[in-house]
Design an enzyme around this catalytic site. Structure first.
Site, PDB file in Angstrom:
ATOM      1  N   ASP A  35       0.850  -1.193   0.000  1.00 27.64           N
ATOM      2  CA  ASP A  35       0.000   0.000   0.000  1.00 27.64           C
ATOM      3  C   ASP A  35       0.883   1.241   0.000  1.00 27.64           C
ATOM      4  O   ASP A  35       1.899   1.290   0.692  1.00 27.64           O
ATOM      5  CB  ASP A  35      -0.906  -0.033   1.256  1.00 27.64           C
ATOM      6  CG  ASP A  35      -2.085   0.913   1.139  1.00 27.64           C
ATOM      7  OD1 ASP A  35      -1.841   2.137   1.013  1.00 27.64           O
ATOM      8  OD2 ASP A  35      -3.237   0.457   1.175  1.00 27.64           O
ATOM      9  N   ALA A  84      -5.969  -1.907  -4.470  1.00 31.55           N
ATOM     10  CA  ALA A  84      -5.438  -0.533  -4.414  1.00 31.55           C
ATOM     11  C   ALA A  84      -6.041   0.308  -5.522  1.00 31.55           C
ATOM     12  O   ALA A  84      -6.061  -0.094  -6.686  1.00 31.55           O
ATOM     13  CB  ALA A  84      -3.909  -0.557  -4.553  1.00 31.55           C
ATOM     14  N   GLU A  86      -7.488   4.714  -6.373  1.00 30.89           N
ATOM     15  CA  GLU A  86      -8.144   5.955  -5.979  1.00 30.89           C
ATOM     16  C   GLU A  86      -9.630   5.641  -6.112  1.00 30.89           C
ATOM     17  O   GLU A  86     -10.074   5.181  -7.169  1.00 30.89           O
ATOM     18  CB  GLU A  86      -7.736   7.100  -6.906  1.00 30.89           C
ATOM     19  CG  GLU A  86      -6.307   7.577  -6.698  1.00 30.89           C
ATOM     20  CD  GLU A  86      -6.110   8.257  -5.345  1.00 30.89           C
ATOM     21  OE1 GLU A  86      -7.088   8.772  -4.760  1.00 30.89           O
ATOM     22  OE2 GLU A  86      -4.963   8.272  -4.852  1.00 30.89           O
ATOM     23  N   THR A 132     -15.822  -2.364  -9.473  1.00 26.07           N
ATOM     24  CA  THR A 132     -17.030  -1.688  -8.993  1.00 26.07           C
ATOM     25  C   THR A 132     -18.192  -1.832  -9.971  1.00 26.07           C
ATOM     26  O   THR A 132     -17.974  -1.993 -11.169  1.00 26.07           O
ATOM     27  CB  THR A 132     -16.721  -0.184  -8.802  1.00 26.07           C
ATOM     28  OG1 THR A 132     -17.925   0.518  -8.541  1.00 26.07           O
ATOM     29  CG2 THR A 132     -16.075   0.434 -10.034  1.00 26.07           C
ATOM     30  N   ASP A 133     -19.404  -1.699  -9.438  1.00 28.40           N
ATOM     31  CA  ASP A 133     -20.587  -1.719 -10.322  1.00 28.40           C
ATOM     32  C   ASP A 133     -20.689  -0.435 -11.148  1.00 28.40           C
ATOM     33  O   ASP A 133     -21.445  -0.374 -12.118  1.00 28.40           O
ATOM     34  CB  ASP A 133     -21.868  -1.934  -9.506  1.00 28.40           C
ATOM     35  CG  ASP A 133     -22.149  -0.849  -8.472  1.00 28.40           C
ATOM     36  OD1 ASP A 133     -21.297   0.048  -8.266  1.00 28.40           O
ATOM     37  OD2 ASP A 133     -23.231  -0.896  -7.848  1.00 28.40           O
ATOM     38  N   GLU A 134     -19.901   0.609 -10.768  1.00 35.56           N
ATOM     39  CA  GLU A 134     -20.016   1.890 -11.476  1.00 35.56           C
ATOM     40  C   GLU A 134     -19.565   1.788 -12.931  1.00 35.56           C
ATOM     41  O   GLU A 134     -19.878   2.663 -13.739  1.00 35.56           O
ATOM     42  CB  GLU A 134     -19.214   2.982 -10.748  1.00 35.56           C
ATOM     43  CG  GLU A 134     -19.695   3.180  -9.338  1.00 35.56           C
ATOM     44  CD  GLU A 134     -19.333   4.531  -8.731  1.00 35.56           C
ATOM     45  OE1 GLU A 134     -18.828   5.401  -9.454  1.00 35.56           O
ATOM     46  OE2 GLU A 134     -19.565   4.694  -7.529  1.00 35.56           O
ATOM     47  N   TYR A 157     -13.533   8.374 -12.290  1.00 36.86           N
ATOM     48  CA  TYR A 157     -13.267   7.185 -11.461  1.00 36.86           C
ATOM     49  C   TYR A 157     -13.738   5.915 -12.165  1.00 36.86           C
ATOM     50  O   TYR A 157     -12.964   4.960 -12.341  1.00 36.86           O
ATOM     51  CB  TYR A 157     -13.965   7.321 -10.096  1.00 36.86           C
ATOM     52  CG  TYR A 157     -14.093   5.998  -9.348  1.00 36.86           C
ATOM     53  CD1 TYR A 157     -12.970   5.346  -8.847  1.00 36.86           C
ATOM     54  CD2 TYR A 157     -15.340   5.396  -9.157  1.00 36.86           C
ATOM     55  CE1 TYR A 157     -13.074   4.128  -8.182  1.00 36.86           C
ATOM     56  CE2 TYR A 157     -15.458   4.195  -8.484  1.00 36.86           C
ATOM     57  CZ  TYR A 157     -14.325   3.554  -8.000  1.00 36.86           C
ATOM     58  OH  TYR A 157     -14.435   2.348  -7.348  1.00 36.86           O
ATOM     59  N   LYS A 161     -11.646   2.645 -13.646  1.00 35.38           N
ATOM     60  CA  LYS A 161     -11.880   1.259 -13.200  1.00 35.38           C
ATOM     61  C   LYS A 161     -12.271   0.395 -14.400  1.00 35.38           C
ATOM     62  O   LYS A 161     -11.832  -0.752 -14.511  1.00 35.38           O
ATOM     63  CB  LYS A 161     -12.966   1.200 -12.120  1.00 35.38           C
ATOM     64  CG  LYS A 161     -12.581   1.801 -10.775  1.00 35.38           C
ATOM     65  CD  LYS A 161     -11.433   1.079 -10.069  1.00 35.38           C
ATOM     66  CE  LYS A 161     -11.811  -0.284  -9.514  1.00 35.38           C
ATOM     67  NZ  LYS A 161     -10.712  -0.863  -8.683  1.00 35.38           N
ATOM     68  N   ASN A 186     -22.078  -0.397  -3.489  1.00 37.37           N
ATOM     69  CA  ASN A 186     -21.565   0.463  -2.412  1.00 37.37           C
ATOM     70  C   ASN A 186     -21.371  -0.301  -1.107  1.00 37.37           C
ATOM     71  O   ASN A 186     -22.313  -0.898  -0.593  1.00 37.37           O
ATOM     72  CB  ASN A 186     -22.544   1.605  -2.130  1.00 37.37           C
ATOM     73  CG  ASN A 186     -22.534   2.639  -3.221  1.00 37.37           C
ATOM     74  OD1 ASN A 186     -22.860   2.336  -4.369  1.00 37.37           O
ATOM     75  ND2 ASN A 186     -22.168   3.860  -2.883  1.00 37.37           N
ATOM     76  N   ASN A 256     -30.827   8.135  -1.403  1.00 40.17           N
ATOM     77  CA  ASN A 256     -29.909   8.803  -0.466  1.00 40.17           C
ATOM     78  C   ASN A 256     -30.651   9.516   0.664  1.00 40.17           C
ATOM     79  O   ASN A 256     -30.283   9.411   1.834  1.00 40.17           O
ATOM     80  CB  ASN A 256     -29.038   9.816  -1.210  1.00 40.17           C
ATOM     81  CG  ASN A 256     -28.038   9.141  -2.142  1.00 40.17           C
ATOM     82  OD1 ASN A 256     -27.707   7.967  -1.969  1.00 40.17           O
ATOM     83  ND2 ASN A 256     -27.570   9.876  -3.139  1.00 40.17           N
ATOM     84  N   ARG A 288     -23.669  16.567  -7.796  1.00 40.49           N
ATOM     85  CA  ARG A 288     -22.401  16.074  -8.355  1.00 40.49           C
ATOM     86  C   ARG A 288     -22.537  16.061  -9.884  1.00 40.49           C
ATOM     87  O   ARG A 288     -23.534  15.535 -10.398  1.00 40.49           O
ATOM     88  CB  ARG A 288     -22.172  14.660  -7.815  1.00 40.49           C
ATOM     89  CG  ARG A 288     -21.028  13.903  -8.442  1.00 40.49           C
ATOM     90  CD  ARG A 288     -20.999  12.445  -7.955  1.00 40.49           C
ATOM     91  NE  ARG A 288     -20.433  12.297  -6.646  1.00 40.49           N
ATOM     92  CZ  ARG A 288     -20.389  11.131  -5.979  1.00 40.49           C
ATOM     93  NH1 ARG A 288     -20.869  10.021  -6.511  1.00 40.49           N
ATOM     94  NH2 ARG A 288     -19.847  11.073  -4.779  1.00 40.49           N
ATOM     95  N   GLY A 290     -22.599  14.816 -13.540  1.00 36.99           N
ATOM     96  CA  GLY A 290     -22.686  13.454 -14.098  1.00 36.99           C
ATOM     97  C   GLY A 290     -23.140  12.422 -13.083  1.00 36.99           C
ATOM     98  O   GLY A 290     -22.822  11.239 -13.206  1.00 36.99           O
ATOM     99  N   HIS A 291     -23.884  12.846 -12.080  1.00 36.96           N
ATOM    100  CA  HIS A 291     -24.268  11.978 -10.955  1.00 36.96           C
ATOM    101  C   HIS A 291     -25.121  10.785 -11.427  1.00 36.96           C
ATOM    102  O   HIS A 291     -26.255  10.970 -11.866  1.00 36.96           O
ATOM    103  CB  HIS A 291     -25.072  12.838  -9.963  1.00 36.96           C
ATOM    104  CG  HIS A 291     -25.243  12.236  -8.618  1.00 36.96           C
ATOM    105  ND1 HIS A 291     -25.839  12.922  -7.590  1.00 36.96           N
ATOM    106  CD2 HIS A 291     -24.912  11.025  -8.115  1.00 36.96           C
ATOM    107  CE1 HIS A 291     -25.862  12.164  -6.518  1.00 36.96           C
ATOM    108  NE2 HIS A 291     -25.308  11.009  -6.818  1.00 36.96           N
TER     109      HIS A 291
END
Ligand code: NAD
Ligand code: DAU
Length: 351
Positions: A35, A84, A86, A132-134, A157, A161, A186, A256, A288, A290-291
């Site tokens: 790390d 690892a 960001e 990630t699912d994003e 981000y 990914k 999440n 949210n 945000r 492009g949320h």
């Protein structure tokens, strides 16, 4: 069986839970945590296991390809669990370059090092990439992300990914590298850096500070307890099929604003404040850019093929999480005492 495993990003939120699980459950494995210790990496997360004989920490930036190759030469790993990264979407909007370096170039360096180290044969080897699912983009009101959903990343981000996922699969198809990828929703739980929604709200309620809700608070996320994710990673590292991807999710969708109101009620009770006190802190702020509207995961492949399932009760996980932050006040205060203040002012100062 004895194994030598490289776990990257083990000082972060999810990585620390994965390290703790592997070090405790598999005393025959040597677990090496590599790390860089960015703002998100915190060795305090592993204080309870850092003197275990089967655990080693190596400070290493995965963007440095010599350092990565050196680790493989030193330890002779037969498995990699790569976490690892960001990881915060908002930071990727204000400063995207670091995301491409760590998430794309860092992954490239690890893939190349694994390929070189395992050139005499891939038997018993595995490169497991945690994603990630994003990468799938944003859902409308209906439907779920499956493993066949086309990639459609929309933030720096998630684009970084997605790029790393594609490279991992390319190294499998082109060079035969044994790989598994998982795409998870999440996570929440102890040790999460308070830039992310749940610990940020807990911390702000504690300090009676405004609770910043992006847009109208109608975006939906599918929340999974971090130890369930660590259990899925354990299952997939040992039983996932090479060349496959698996979705991991909580089947637990929350708007949210509803989640924030629930946290307000839990915190009022825990802090002995009159019901309704924390809700008054809710503050709707600029959205945000492009949320993504909604994430929802179909994890039936992992459930049916490998028998994994998440904790059914979100209320229990959330209570445990709130209790952890309240009883680890020193951890929280130390984490927010560094660059966090500057970050917070930059992010929320003008919203
Ligand atoms: P985190 O930000 O809490 O931790 C990331 C860790 O990576 C930190 O310890 C940091 O020091 C380390 N790191 C960053 N850059 C590095 C570099 N160049 N070299 C070496 N180490 C470096 O992240 P997290 O939330 O624990 O996420 C871990 C992984 O899981 C990430 O790959 C993320 O994309 C993925 N993921 C996260 C979630 C979530 O909800 N948090 C969900 C799905 C997938
Ligand atoms: O889906 C998996 C992803 O979940 C991971 O890959 C990421 O690493 C992780 O950070 C997380 O991304 P999100 O952007 O969904 O998480 P975040 O906690 O930043 O935000 C959750 C939701 O809450 C999102 O809709 C934005 C909103 N939000 C967030 C913050 C920090 C607010 O309304 N206010 C806030 O202050």
């Amino acid at each position: 069986m004895n194994r030598k495993i490289l776990i990257t990003g083990g000082a972060g939120f999810i990585g620390s839970h994965v390290i703790r699980r592997f070090v405790g459950k598999y005393p025959g494995y040597q677990v090496v945590n590599a790390d860089k210790l960015t703002y998100a990496g915190n060795l305090e997360n592993l204080a309870d296991i850092d003197s275990s004989p089967n655990y080693v920490f190596e400070k290493c930036d995965i963007v440095d390809k010599q350092a990565v190759a050196g680790l493989f030469a030193k330890y002779g790993f037969d498995g990699v669990i790569h976490l690892a990264a960001e990881s915060h979407v908002d930071r990727s909007i204000t400063a995207p370059d670091e995301f491409v370096l760590t998430n794309v170039v860092g992954t490239l360096n690890l893939l190349n090092a694994a390929r070189e180290a395992w050139k005499d044969g891939y038997e018993g080897k595995l490169f497991y990439h945690v994603s990630t699912d994003e990468v799938y983009g944003s859902l409308g009101a209906d439907g779920f992300f499956t493993e066949d959903t086309a990639y459609d990343p929309r933030s720096p981000y998630s684009a970084s990914k997605a790029g790393s996922d594609h490279m991992v699969m390319a190294w499998h198809h082109t060079f035969g590298l044994p790989v598994v990828i998982s795409n998870c929703s999440n996570n929440y739980g102890p040790n999460q850096f308070p830039e992310k929604l749940i610990p940020l709200v807990i911390n702000n309620i504690k300090h009676s500070a405004p609770l910043p809700v992006y847009g109208k608070g109608e975006n939906i996320r599918d929340w999974l307890y971090v130890e369930d994710h660590a259990a899925a990673i354990d299952t997939l590292f040992h039983h996932g099929k090479s060349g496959e991807t698996y979705n991991v999710g909580g089947n637990n969708e929350w708007k949210n604003i509803d989640l924030i109101r629930l946290l307000c009620r839990i915190m009022d009770r825990k802090l002995n404040r009159t019901e309704g006190t924390s809700e008054k802190l809710i503050s709707f702020v600029k959205d945000r850019p492009g949320h993504d509207m909604r994430y929802a995961i179909d994890s039936s492949k992992l459930q049916k093929e490998l028998g994994w399932s998440p904790i059914p009760d979100f209320a229990v996980g959330l209570e445990k999480t709130v209790d952890w932050y309240l009883s680890n006040a020193a951890w929280l205060e130390r984490v927010i005492s560094g660059e966090y203040g500057q970050y917070y002012d930059m992010m929320y100062g003008n919203r």
